[in-house]
Enzyme design. Structure first.
Site, PDB file in Angstrom:
ATOM      1  CB  ALA A 259      -2.429  -3.436   0.387  1.00 32.90           C
ATOM      2  CG  MET A 260      -3.693  -0.820   5.764  1.00 31.65           C
ATOM      3  SD  MET A 260      -4.810  -0.295   7.093  1.00 31.65           S
ATOM      4  CE  MET A 260      -3.651   0.492   8.222  1.00 31.65           C
TER       5      MET A 260
ATOM      6  CB  VAL B 283       5.963   4.489   7.992  1.00 34.05           C
ATOM      7  CG1 VAL B 283       7.060   4.336   6.945  1.00 34.05           C
ATOM      8  CG2 VAL B 283       5.552   5.941   8.129  1.00 34.05           C
TER       9      VAL B 283
ATOM     10  CG  MET C 250      -2.465  -9.381   1.524  1.00 36.25           C
ATOM     11  SD  MET C 250      -1.608  -9.590  -0.078  1.00 36.25           S
ATOM     12  CE  MET C 250      -0.076  -8.698   0.245  1.00 36.25           C
TER      13      MET C 250
ATOM     14  CB  CYS D 266       4.740 -11.034  -3.478  1.00 40.55           C
ATOM     15  SG  CYS D 266       3.587 -10.803  -2.113  1.00 40.55           S
TER      16      CYS D 266
ATOM     17  N   GLY E 122       1.187   1.250  -0.609  1.00 41.50           N
ATOM     18  CA  GLY E 122       2.243   2.195  -0.266  1.00 41.50           C
ATOM     19  C   GLY E 122       3.427   2.170  -1.204  1.00 41.50           C
TER      20      GLY E 122
ATOM     21  CB  CYS F  79       7.560 -11.949   4.505  1.00 35.69           C
ATOM     22  SG  CYS F  79       6.837 -12.689   3.024  1.00 35.69           S
TER      23      CYS F  79
END
Length: 361
Positions: A11-12, A16, A37, A107, A131, A203
């Site tokens: 999941a990018m 970083v 996503m 989320c 991450g 977000c």
């Protein structure tokens, strides 16, 4: 929990941390797929506020650039409808009911470790890596969710709702690292965003102000001024809208002159009223949980001693967890706790091991 040569989805987010995860897995010999996503359209009628957020367009570009650098496939997964229903509408409904929502935990529960994990499986991935600064370790042959080793970055609090049956298909490669170590590794691996700053905003609220969201979603009542009273009903001032306040809040109330600092002690949407009082009025001995997610394999049938954490920034406290039937439970603290907020998560630990958690009612 390791294994080389597996197909791994990452999941990018464009930050970083997830970029470093992808690079580490490539370095370990996995067949890596990058997934980003798409959660929130900033041109959406319910969120036109400008600013940088964790799902901003530039983050998609950054994630794609990292994937190109690593030579891995990259896909953008459109989950805007799912995000609006599970996170944004929940955020609005919680505020409308006088609760304090926790959209990041929601989320993770619904978007990352349900919908995105399903997409990863559809692509033939053996596991989904993120991450997060948390760990999954084998204890007596079973995977357990654990705190990250860096106490300043541990994110296990936001992961309490992860389903036990999904733990074998999830990896947190950064769980044993510190944030600065991650940045050093990213730089050493040639990732362009090794020093990219982190977003602290939601977000869908990139500037931190929910006003446009309230107005464009039709929840104008959340931005409707009303009375600020003390616990005797005495009028002290006017609030700007109940959606802007949380239990325990002291600053930004616009009232002064009291002999002692005043805090928000109750939010009453029925009367559009904010109730304030001294810090002592915020102390409570316990709480009740709904939607309890219990991670141990043995069912919860008897009271059990736990460490209970009522907000991300607070240390866990000794407590007794008593099942109430179904997915509900009671938490009784050894010492009274300050500003327990309905709608927030209460996460349960045994030392560093996450036992589960639920939503404060």
């Amino acid at each position: 929990m390791s294994g080389h040569g597996q197909r791994a989805a990452v999941a990018m987010s464009g930050g970083v941390d997830s970029a470093t995860v992808a690079a580490l897995l490539v370095e370990q010999g996995h067949e890596v797929i990058g997934l980003t996503m798409r959660l929130w359209d900033r041109g959406d009628a319910a969120g036109r506020a400008p600013g940088r957020a964790c799902c901003a367009t530039e983050d998609v570009h950054d994630a794609r650039r990292v994937a190109q650098t690593l030579g891995i496939p990259f896909y953008v997964v459109d989950l805007t409808a799912e995000f609006r229903e599970a996170v944004v509408e929940d955020f609005l409904a919680a505020h409308a009911a006088g609760r304090t929502p926790n959209p990041c935990a929601r989320c993770n529960e619904v978007l990352k470790f349900r919908h995105l994990l399903d997409r990863a499986r559809q692509l033939g991935a053996s596991f989904l890596a993120t991450g997060h600064y948390a760990r999954i370790e084998e204890v007596e042959g079973e995977p357990w969710l654990m705190r990250g080793l860096d106490p300043g970055k541990d994110q296990s609090y936001f992961l309490f709702a992860t389903r036990r049956e999904d733990l074998p298909a999830i990896r947190f490669p950064l769980g044993g690292m510190r944030k600065e170590e991650t940045r050093v590794r990213a730089g050493a691996m040639g990732l362009h965003l090794a020093r990219k700053r982190e977003s602290q905003d939601l977000c869908f609220l990139p500037d931190g102000d929910p006003h446009d969201l309230f107005v464009h979603s039709g929840r104008t009542v959340l931005a409707q001024p009303g009375p600020i009273c003390d616990d005797t009903g005495r009028l002290l001032g006017e609030h700007r809208g109940l959606g802007y306040y949380t239990i325990g809040q002291r600053h930004g109330l616009g009232i002064g002159g009291a002999p002692h600092p005043l805090h928000v002690i109750a939010i009453e949407p029925g009367e559009n009223r904010l109730v304030v009082g001294p810090a002592s009025a915020l102390m409570r001995d316990g709480l009740e949980l709904a939607a309890l997610n219990w991670l141990p394999r043995h069912p919860l049938t008897e009271p059990v001693a736990v460490l209970a954490q009522i907000r991300y920034a607070s240390p866990p406290q000794p407590a007794l967890l008593t099942p109430l039937g179904g997915d509900r439970a009671r938490i009784d603290f050894r010492s009274p706790q300050r500003a327990i907020a309905s709608g927030q998560a209460c996460v349960l630990y045994a030392q560093d091991r996450v036992l589960g958690g639920g939503w404060i009612t």
